[in-house]
Design a protein around this motif. Sequence first.
Motif, PDB file in Angstrom:
ATOM      1  N   GLN A  57       0.844  -1.201   0.000  1.00 35.33           N
ATOM      2  CA  GLN A  57       0.000   0.000   0.000  1.00 35.33           C
ATOM      3  C   GLN A  57       0.882   1.255   0.000  1.00 35.33           C
ATOM      4  OE1 GLN A  57      -3.397   0.182  -0.221  1.00 35.33           O
ATOM      5  NE2 GLN A  57      -3.532  -2.051  -0.348  1.00 35.33           N
ATOM      6  N   SER A  90       1.227   3.895  -3.090  1.00 34.81           N
ATOM      7  CA  SER A  90       0.942   5.329  -2.923  1.00 34.81           C
ATOM      8  C   SER A  90       2.063   6.163  -3.514  1.00 34.81           C
ATOM      9  CB  SER A  90       0.825   5.688  -1.447  1.00 34.81           C
ATOM     10  OG  SER A  90      -0.353   5.220  -0.942  1.00 34.81           O
ATOM     11  N   THR A 143      -4.506   4.747   7.337  1.00 36.25           N
ATOM     12  CA  THR A 143      -4.908   3.448   6.802  1.00 36.25           C
ATOM     13  C   THR A 143      -4.204   2.382   7.625  1.00 36.25           C
ATOM     14  OG1 THR A 143      -5.182   4.324   4.577  1.00 36.25           O
ATOM     15  CG2 THR A 143      -4.790   1.960   4.752  1.00 36.25           C
ATOM     16  N   HIS A 169      -5.213  -0.358  -9.925  1.00 31.13           N
ATOM     17  CA  HIS A 169      -5.570   0.648  -8.911  1.00 31.13           C
ATOM     18  C   HIS A 169      -6.808   0.207  -8.130  1.00 31.13           C
ATOM     19  CE1 HIS A 169      -5.683   4.654  -7.144  1.00 31.13           C
ATOM     20  NE2 HIS A 169      -6.990   4.631  -7.329  1.00 31.13           N
ATOM     21  N   HIS A 170      -7.807  -0.230  -8.874  1.00 31.56           N
ATOM     22  CA  HIS A 170      -9.043  -0.670  -8.224  1.00 31.56           C
ATOM     23  C   HIS A 170      -8.769  -1.791  -7.228  1.00 31.56           C
ATOM     24  CE1 HIS A 170     -13.108  -2.168  -7.670  1.00 31.56           C
ATOM     25  NE2 HIS A 170     -12.660  -3.371  -7.989  1.00 31.56           N
ATOM     26  N   GLU A 178      -6.610  -0.581  -4.152  1.00 31.84           N
ATOM     27  CA  GLU A 178      -7.433   0.249  -3.255  1.00 31.84           C
ATOM     28  C   GLU A 178      -8.451  -0.583  -2.492  1.00 31.84           C
ATOM     29  OE1 GLU A 178      -8.328   4.148  -3.182  1.00 31.84           O
ATOM     30  OE2 GLU A 178      -6.170   3.844  -2.934  1.00 31.84           O
ATOM     31  N   SER A 179      -8.970  -1.626  -3.139  1.00 33.07           N
ATOM     32  CA  SER A 179      -9.980  -2.438  -2.440  1.00 33.07           C
ATOM     33  C   SER A 179      -9.305  -3.555  -1.636  1.00 33.07           C
ATOM     34  CB  SER A 179     -10.992  -3.007  -3.418  1.00 33.07           C
ATOM     35  OG  SER A 179     -10.357  -3.940  -4.272  1.00 33.07           O
TER      36      SER A 179
END
Length: 559
Positions: free
Chosen positions: A62, A66, A289, A436-437, A440-441
């Motif tokens: 993560q 980023s 997060t 990305h999806h 992020e999930s």
Amino acid sequence: MWLQRNLRELCMPIRINSVPFTTRISNEMLQPHSHIITTPIFYVNAAPHLGHVYSVLQADVQHRYSMLCGKKTTFSTGTDEHGMKVQQAATVLGSNPYTFCTAVSQQFRTVFDVLGIAYTDFVRSSELRHVQAVSNFWLTLEEKGYIYKGIYRGWYCISDEAFLSEGQTMEKTDPEGNKIRISVESGHQVHWMSEENYMFRLSSLRPLVLRWLQSEPLRPFHFHRVVHQWLEDELPDLSVSRHRNRLAWGIPVPSDPSHVIYVWLDALVNYLTAAGYSEPHFVPWGPSTHVLGKDILRFHAIYWPAFLLAAGLPPPRALLVHSHWTCGGVKMSKSLHNVVDPIECMKRYTRDGLRYFLLRNGAPERDCDFNHFAVHTLLNSELADSLGGLLNRCAAQAINPKQHFPHYHPASVPSSAYDQLQNLLGSLLELPTVVHHWVESFHVNKALEAIDARVRDTNAFFQSQAPWKLVKGDEKDVAWGNSVLYLTLEAMRLYGTLLQPAVPGLAKAILDRLGVSPVHRTLKDGHFFNAVLGLNCFFQGQSLGPDIGLLFPRLEKIL
Ligand SMILES: Nc1ncnc2c1ncn2[C@@H]1O[C@H](COP(=O)(O)OP(=O)(O)OP(=O)(O)O)[C@@H](O)[C@H]1O
């Protein structure tokens, strides 16, 4: 013309598995949010195993992702050093708790370093800055009226350092035939406790925690439902101290040193410690997060937002929850001694080999069993044959004697290749959005699966167009052969860029081999397939880097 028109169509929003995606790299992906990513601090009652490594690895991805998107993130991890289990483990070894913790904490740090975890802070809960942060946090809760002295009567599980209601426990007969009570969730033994200590007004915070939950901070969503259910059950006030007679190894309650602060309140505040809470000019922390295992969901999804809300601080932005690695179907666990040693695994599979396996096979919503056969099969198939094979084929001296990115020739596309090219380009252009999806999930496994699928498609395209024959043909064939090479090298450059968070060493080797300069290794500055899109592409004509040999040598059969 054909390709230009079709590419315009390819750039329209499309749907995959009924999730809408817009193709290419969207501005939203590149928003320069500044936020903190954390792992739980790890309990140091014994050396780290593969389960701990998995947790910290997910957070590392993560954080690195980023940065790939140009965002400013800090990433903290560390060790949780107080409490009964550590006190007992140190006593067994005849060591004092601090000396014992220092040695085990260093073991965690070493494993994380060997694994290439790019943490920006490592918090030890025995450090002065953390002790100060916890004391300050306690005083704030006290000032705001959330702490009172009361009697706690109920079940306590030392193994989980958790207070449990009657309904969260059950009776069991142990192997010696004695009736004992255990935690339904963890299976660890619980004991009845009745003592005067400090209580936190958790019950009064239920509406605020429920409101926070409406912002859907939990990923995967499955865990949202679990927490919602817990909040519908009884939510009694929480005991947040132990008398020093029972537990000496902890942070004293600032206004009453005869008590030490509950280990979970102590441990959770480490996130604030990393954000500078004990410093004089602490700026209220930005979005956070937290990556965590499902075994500590209750502490993070109920206690932690409640503590923060009580202290007047923003609750977490996201909780990314993963499941467990098991051995023969049983959770890998220090206390069960059924653990796999991450250092041994790295010796066998390399650092990036282990990273890839854990990230590709571990799924957030279901437990995953570790076995060496599965590691061999996966790494040989996806890293050695598929990814490594593709790099070798498109960069080989024999097919690319000039060792460069050839020019792309739009007019050279033969009609027989239209459909395959269109499908391939469509899926390549959307790949950053797909990845990305999934990142992020919190489905890094699916992001890697999507990349692997595209690598296979690219191999199939390369095989069917056979550029090694084309480059020996007439002018038209040579132009198309070079275009196939350009497309394959560009695809490889995209894979190298997107793989950086998961397997930084292999990704670096790919990008070095392709001669990609460090400034062009982010998503923003990648400019992928510009030549096909009719845009200026400075990679055309650029030299490749030095030959690196095999990207990932095949592993020998397990005997
Ligand atoms: N088998 C596992 N799979 C995935 N993550 C794990 C696993 N074991 C531990 N973790 C992660 O590490 C965190 C700290 O784990 P913990 O120190 O409780 O490990 P443990 O081996 O279960 O210890 P113990 O046996 O003493 O309960 C967990 O909350 C979880 O996030």
